[in-house]
Design a protein around this motif. Structure first.
Motif, mmCIF file in Angstrom:
data_model
loop_
_atom_site.group_PDB
_atom_site.id
_atom_site.type_symbol
_atom_site.label_atom_id
_atom_site.label_comp_id
_atom_site.label_asym_id
_atom_site.label_seq_id
_atom_site.Cartn_x
_atom_site.Cartn_y
_atom_site.Cartn_z
ATOM 1 N N GLU A 62 24.586 -6.235 -3.147
ATOM 2 C CA GLU A 62 25.351 -5.200 -2.443
ATOM 3 C C GLU A 62 26.152 -4.354 -3.429
ATOM 4 O O GLU A 62 26.223 -3.127 -3.304
ATOM 5 N N GLU A 63 26.732 -4.982 -4.447
ATOM 6 C CA GLU A 63 27.467 -4.224 -5.463
ATOM 7 C C GLU A 63 26.527 -3.290 -6.211
ATOM 8 O O GLU A 63 26.888 -2.134 -6.486
ATOM 9 N N ASP A 64 25.338 -3.779 -6.531
ATOM 10 C CA ASP A 64 24.337 -2.924 -7.191
ATOM 11 C C ASP A 64 23.972 -1.742 -6.301
ATOM 12 O O ASP A 64 23.842 -0.610 -6.762
ATOM 13 N N ARG A 65 23.782 -2.005 -5.007
ATOM 14 C CA ARG A 65 23.430 -0.938 -4.065
ATOM 15 C C ARG A 65 24.521 0.122 -4.014
ATOM 16 O O ARG A 65 24.239 1.324 -4.041
ATOM 17 N N LEU A 66 25.770 -0.314 -4.003
ATOM 18 C CA LEU A 66 26.877 0.632 -3.957
ATOM 19 C C LEU A 66 26.960 1.470 -5.229
ATOM 20 O O LEU A 66 27.458 2.586 -5.212
ATOM 21 N N ARG A 67 26.460 0.928 -6.351
ATOM 22 C CA ARG A 67 26.435 1.669 -7.617
ATOM 23 C C ARG A 67 25.194 2.543 -7.729
ATOM 24 O O ARG A 67 24.976 3.189 -8.744
ATOM 25 N N GLY A 68 24.345 2.525 -6.704
ATOM 26 C CA GLY A 68 23.191 3.412 -6.699
ATOM 27 C C GLY A 68 21.900 2.806 -7.206
ATOM 28 O O GLY A 68 20.949 3.539 -7.483
ATOM 29 N N SER A 69 21.839 1.499 -7.329
ATOM 30 C CA SER A 69 20.590 0.865 -7.790
ATOM 31 C C SER A 69 19.469 1.057 -6.781
ATOM 32 O O SER A 69 19.707 1.305 -5.602
ATOM 33 N N LYS A 70 18.238 0.886 -7.259
ATOM 34 C CA LYS A 70 17.044 1.016 -6.429
ATOM 35 C C LYS A 70 17.136 0.079 -5.225
ATOM 36 O O LYS A 70 17.552 -1.058 -5.334
ATOM 37 N N GLY A 71 16.695 0.565 -4.090
ATOM 38 C CA GLY A 71 16.660 -0.247 -2.881
ATOM 39 C C GLY A 71 15.348 -0.997 -2.774
ATOM 40 O O GLY A 71 14.468 -0.892 -3.630
ATOM 41 N N TYR A 72 15.209 -1.758 -1.705
ATOM 42 C CA TYR A 72 13.998 -2.538 -1.454
ATOM 43 C C TYR A 72 13.416 -2.158 -0.106
ATOM 44 O O TYR A 72 14.139 -1.789 0.814
ATOM 45 N N SER A 73 12.106 -2.293 0.020
ATOM 46 C CA SER A 73 11.451 -2.034 1.301
ATOM 47 C C SER A 73 11.742 -3.194 2.247
ATOM 48 O O SER A 73 12.157 -4.278 1.820
ATOM 49 N N VAL A 74 11.485 -2.989 3.526
ATOM 50 C CA VAL A 74 11.677 -4.042 4.525
ATOM 51 C C VAL A 74 10.796 -5.240 4.178
ATOM 52 O O VAL A 74 11.232 -6.394 4.276
ATOM 53 N N ASP A 75 9.562 -4.989 3.759
ATOM 54 C CA ASP A 75 8.658 -6.087 3.396
ATOM 55 C C ASP A 75 9.184 -6.884 2.199
ATOM 56 O O ASP A 75 9.088 -8.109 2.170
ATOM 57 N N GLU A 76 9.721 -6.175 1.207
ATOM 58 C CA GLU A 76 10.272 -6.867 0.039
ATOM 59 C C GLU A 76 11.468 -7.731 0.432
ATOM 60 O O GLU A 76 11.588 -8.872 -0.009
ATOM 61 N N VAL A 77 12.333 -7.194 1.260
ATOM 62 C CA VAL A 77 13.513 -7.942 1.708
ATOM 63 C C VAL A 77 13.085 -9.153 2.533
ATOM 64 O O VAL A 77 13.599 -10.260 2.348
ATOM 65 N N ALA A 78 12.133 -8.957 3.430
ATOM 66 C CA ALA A 78 11.659 -10.065 4.262
ATOM 67 C C ALA A 78 11.092 -11.173 3.381
ATOM 68 O O ALA A 78 11.350 -12.367 3.616
#
Length: 95
Positions: A62-78
């Motif tokens: 979550e901290e990485d996401r807030l700093r603008g890091s690459k996100g993940y697809s729904v399949d990757e998260v699942a």
């Protein structure tokens, strides 16, 4: 919440150990009326440690996401979540 005097661990070890295993809850030991130690069965301890590790990893993501890091697809998260659940339930890799 199970609270016992510290002398109880010496006098009733088997009873306290069985209570920890049966309830999957810690037993709090007191010394001179003050909190001193917490006793729990190893399986519960390991489960809690894995949960804390997972929470730390989720917080880091979550901290990485807030700093603008690459996100993940729904399949990757699942897929990642299935792996984490497998590991937390003891069916994945052990360290």
């Amino acid at each position: 919440m199970n609270i016992r005097p510290s002398a109880a661990i010496r006098q009733n070890y088997n009873e306290i150990a069985e209570m920890c295993r049966k309830t999957a809850e810690p037993v709090f030991l007191t010394k001179n009326g003050e909190g001193d130690l917490v006793v729990m069965d190893i399986e519960t301890f390991n489960r809690r440690e894995k949960m804390l590790k997972l929470r730390e990893e989720l917080l880091a993501v979550e901290e990485d996401r807030l700093r603008g890091s690459k996100g993940y697809s729904v399949d990757e998260v699942a897929s990642m979540m299935r792996g984490a659940i497998r590991e937390a339930s003891g069916h994945g890799k052990t360290e």
